[in-house]
Design an enzyme around this catalytic site. Structure first.
Site, short mmCIF file in Angstrom:
data_model
loop_
_atom_site.label_atom_id
_atom_site.label_comp_id
_atom_site.label_asym_id
_atom_site.label_seq_id
_atom_site.Cartn_x
_atom_site.Cartn_y
_atom_site.Cartn_z
N HIS A 1 0.83 -1.20 0.00
CA HIS A 1 0.00 0.00 0.00
C HIS A 1 0.86 1.25 0.00
CE1 HIS A 1 1.03 -0.51 4.23
NE2 HIS A 1 0.70 0.75 4.44
N ASP B 1 0.51 4.99 1.88
CA ASP B 1 -0.23 5.46 3.04
C ASP B 1 -1.36 6.41 2.69
OD1 ASP B 1 1.27 4.02 4.89
OD2 ASP B 1 2.71 5.64 5.21
N HIS C 1 4.72 0.17 0.18
CA HIS C 1 5.48 -0.60 1.14
C HIS C 1 4.64 -1.72 1.74
CE1 HIS C 1 3.68 2.73 3.44
NE2 HIS C 1 3.65 1.91 4.47
N ARG D 1 4.97 6.53 13.54
CA ARG D 1 5.07 7.19 12.24
C ARG D 1 4.60 8.64 12.31
NH1 ARG D 1 1.26 4.62 8.14
NH2 ARG D 1 -0.12 6.40 8.47
#
Length: 319
Positions: free
Chosen positions: A121, A123, A277, A292
């Site tokens: 995906h 983000d 990723h 994150r």
């Protein structure tokens, strides 16, 4: 200037990217990790007060290599991670998942709370101006497993056969956070997965993006896909699935990827506009926690100058 001209016009940062190959040896101890994506930078202590010359070199290296890795950043706490992220622009919270207590916009991904995104995906593509940059810090790392793999979606587009590039250039895709969680979290506990999905879809978003976007800083074209894609606009479910699988296979070719084996204190920074990723869920019941920070992005522009369109969720307009 028209939208199309703006999409194709070179930016100031394009000059930085062109010069990056010459600047890196003088300003950074940089070592490429894979042929098409990824570089490790050594000897740099990340912080919100990092000097301008070093930051500019990091920024240029990021645009060139798509994902950067820094080991030995144990000095970073939540506040300093966010401060460093703000050097790239305005940080933003996840649209549905609450931020870490005491932080402004930091997202914690804790394996014990269902955060095992073991599928490809980019983000938050279910929103229009999805994050342009993500900064991930390793807090708790299992003794084995838990690697992350990134794919270069600009290289994937560049290496598509010409007939497939022509098809991709015309396509638009519907992205939503109400995607198929079961297929993306195969080994997750049922109740845990249910609770996580309820939080993640507390507000449902739907956005149409061009399958091919023009990068606003480098001018590169890249593929905007991943597990938030529900279907391709104007095609049947079957045709969508077939075409999406073809493009997915090109994105995730091993030549386009880099894999990182985490240790506690590592930091990875990636250009979310030119990568996908995959966090590998291969560490059983071991504990894995990463945090994150994300930097507010820009609305994608297609090669013919059209912007992405919000259909549902924040920013949606009545048709």
């Amino acid at each position: 200037m028209s939208n199309t001209q703006a999409a194709l016009a070179p930016s100031k940062t394009s000059t930085i990217v062109a010069q990056a190959a010459h600047a890196e040896p003088e300003t950074l101890d940089l070592r490429r990790v894979a042929g098409r994506i990824g570089a490790e930078i050594r000897g740099v202590k990340l912080s919100g007060s990092i000097d301008a010359q070093t930051f500019d070199a990091i920024h240029a290296a990021l645009l060139k290599h798509k994902v950067l890795f820094f080991r030995g950043q144990q000095h970073l706490d939540d506040t300093e991670q966010e401060a460093f992220a703000r050097r790239f622009g305005e940080t933003v919270a996840h649209p549905t998942v609450p931020s870490v207590d005491g932080s402004r916009h930091l997202l914690e991904l804790d394996s014990q709370h269902g955060a095992r995104a073991n599928s490809w995906h980019t983000d938050v593509t279910f929103t229009d101006a999805y994050p342009k940059i993500s900064i991930l810090r390793a807090v708790v790392i299992p003794a084995y497993g838990g690697d992350t793999v990134w794919a270069n979606t600009a290289a994937a587009y560049e290496n598509l056969p010409e007939p497939l590039r022509r098809v991709a250039d015309t396509l638009w895709a519907l992205h939503t956070n109400a995607y198929d969680y079961a297929s993306s979290h195969v080994n997750a506990d049922t109740e845990q997965l249910k609770r996580y999905r309820e939080v993640f879809t507390s507000t449902v978003y739907e956005t149409e993006h061009p399958v091919v976007r023009v990068h606003p800083e480098t001018g590169e074209r890249s593929l905007v896909l991943g597990h938030f894609v529900q279907r391709l606009k104007g095609l049947s479910a079957g045709d969508s699935a077939h075409l999406l699988q073809i493009f997915h296979d090109h994105v995730t070719r091993l030549e386009n990827t880099v894999r990182w084996n985490w240790t506690q204190g590592d930091v990875a920074i990636w250009d979310n506009r030119a990568t996908q990723h995959y966090a590998i869920n291969d560490y059983g019941d071991a504990h894995r926690v990463v945090r994150r920070a994300t930097v507010h992005g820009d609305v994608p522009v297609s090669i013919d100058g059209r912007q992405s369109v919000v259909l549902r969720g924040a920013g949606a307009t009545l048709q």
